[in-house]
Design a protein around this motif. Structure first.
Motif, PDB file in Angstrom:
ATOM      1  N   THR A   1       0.841  -1.193   0.000  1.00 39.84           N
ATOM      2  CA  THR A   1       0.000   0.000   0.000  1.00 39.84           C
ATOM      3  C   THR A   1       0.879   1.248   0.000  1.00 39.84           C
ATOM      4  N   GLU A   2       0.599   2.117  -0.965  1.00 39.57           N
ATOM      5  CA  GLU A   2       1.390   3.343  -1.107  1.00 39.57           C
ATOM      6  C   GLU A   2       0.502   4.415  -1.705  1.00 39.57           C
ATOM      7  N   ASN A   3       0.620   5.632  -1.202  1.00 39.74           N
ATOM      8  CA  ASN A   3      -0.197   6.746  -1.705  1.00 39.74           C
ATOM      9  C   ASN A   3      -1.689   6.402  -1.690  1.00 39.74           C
ATOM     10  N   ASN A   4      -2.095   5.744  -0.603  1.00 37.46           N
ATOM     11  CA  ASN A   4      -3.498   5.405  -0.368  1.00 37.46           C
ATOM     12  C   ASN A   4      -4.067   4.431  -1.401  1.00 37.46           C
ATOM     13  N   LYS A   5      -3.182   3.622  -2.006  1.00 39.47           N
ATOM     14  CA  LYS A   5      -3.626   2.634  -2.989  1.00 39.47           C
ATOM     15  C   LYS A   5      -2.875   1.334  -2.774  1.00 39.47           C
TER      16      LYS A   5
ATOM     17  N   GLN B   1       4.187   0.324   5.974  1.00 40.85           N
ATOM     18  CA  GLN B   1       3.353   1.032   6.933  1.00 40.85           C
ATOM     19  C   GLN B   1       2.511   0.029   7.710  1.00 40.85           C
TER      20      GLN B   1
ATOM     21  N   SER C   1       9.311  -1.979  -3.582  1.00 39.55           N
ATOM     22  CA  SER C   1       8.680  -1.316  -4.726  1.00 39.55           C
ATOM     23  C   SER C   1       9.374  -1.613  -6.055  1.00 39.55           C
TER      24      SER C   1
ATOM     25  N   TYR D   1      -9.009  -0.739   1.077  1.00 37.14           N
ATOM     26  CA  TYR D   1      -7.986  -1.055   0.073  1.00 37.14           C
ATOM     27  C   TYR D   1      -8.375  -2.250  -0.798  1.00 37.14           C
TER      28      TYR D   1
END
Length: 207
Positions: free
Chosen positions: A80-84, A104, A112, A148
């Motif tokens: 999960t990154e940038n709310n996605k 997180q 990544s 998510y």
């Protein structure tokens, strides 16, 4: 509705916390669920598995990840990154911990720079295994409130590649299967639920 959903989340979280005080019990029940999953026809037939790394009080998945590799299936895990939330491939012939890091919320996630799972180029016979705080026998899922998985699954099933997906499986302890999950419009249901006691196939007429 939101208050009811919040109260249900807190109740399930408390039950999970109490159950996890007995680590031997949770490990044993997780192994029983894994046996149910291993003998599940769609798991046997799948060539690619999208699943999760268990965290905290969730049903344990460490052995599940090992079995995916042992069965020579492709493995994808979420990040999960940038709310996605997106999924990335983990290679069986490379060290797992070299390909992952602590993300997180303290959850182990793919780095990544791993190859990203392309929702427009899905491998044939892909099976998706998702966590949840609770499920009901109509296939409704109660997540942790971030949405998510709901967003990812909605996007995935909006593509022309969706025919390659064998199904979405909710994976949990049996006490997490409850009479009714309170749902909202954007909640994405599962096709099956697998626990330490049973496999529930969701009737399409109930969804």
């Amino acid at each position: 509705m939101k208050t009811e959903k919040l109260n249900l989340r807190e109740r399930i979280k408390q039950t999970l916390k109490e159950q996890n005080e007995d680590k031997h019990y949770c490990n044993f029940q997780s192994q029983k669920a894994l046996i149910e999953l291993y003998n599940f026809d769609l798991f046997k037939n799948a060539s690619c598995i999208l699943t999760f790394v268990s965290y905290g009080t969730e049903i344990k998945t460490a052995q599940l990840l090992e079995i995916v590799f042992d069965e020579h299936k492709l493995l994808c895990l979420p990040r999960t990154e940038n709310n996605k939330m997106e999924f990335y491939y983990i290679n069986s012939d490379e060290d797992f911990f070299e390909q992952t890091e602590v993300g997180q919320y303290g959850i182990t996630v793919p780095k990544s720079n791993q190859e990203k799972f392309d929702i427009n180029n899905i491998p044939d016979k892909t099976l998706i295994i998702v966590p949840g705080l609770a499920f009901d026998e109509q296939g409704n899922r109660l997540g942790k409130g971030k949405g998510y998985y709901d967003k990812f699954l909605a996007e995935l099933f909006s593509t022309s590649e969706k025919e390659k997906i064998l199904g979405v499986v909710g994976y949990c302890y049996d006490f997490q299967i409850i009479d009714k999950v309170i749902t909202e419009q954007n909640d994405f249901p599962v096709d099956y639920i697998i626990s330490d006691k049973r496999i529930v196939k969701i009737s399409k007429g109930n969804k």
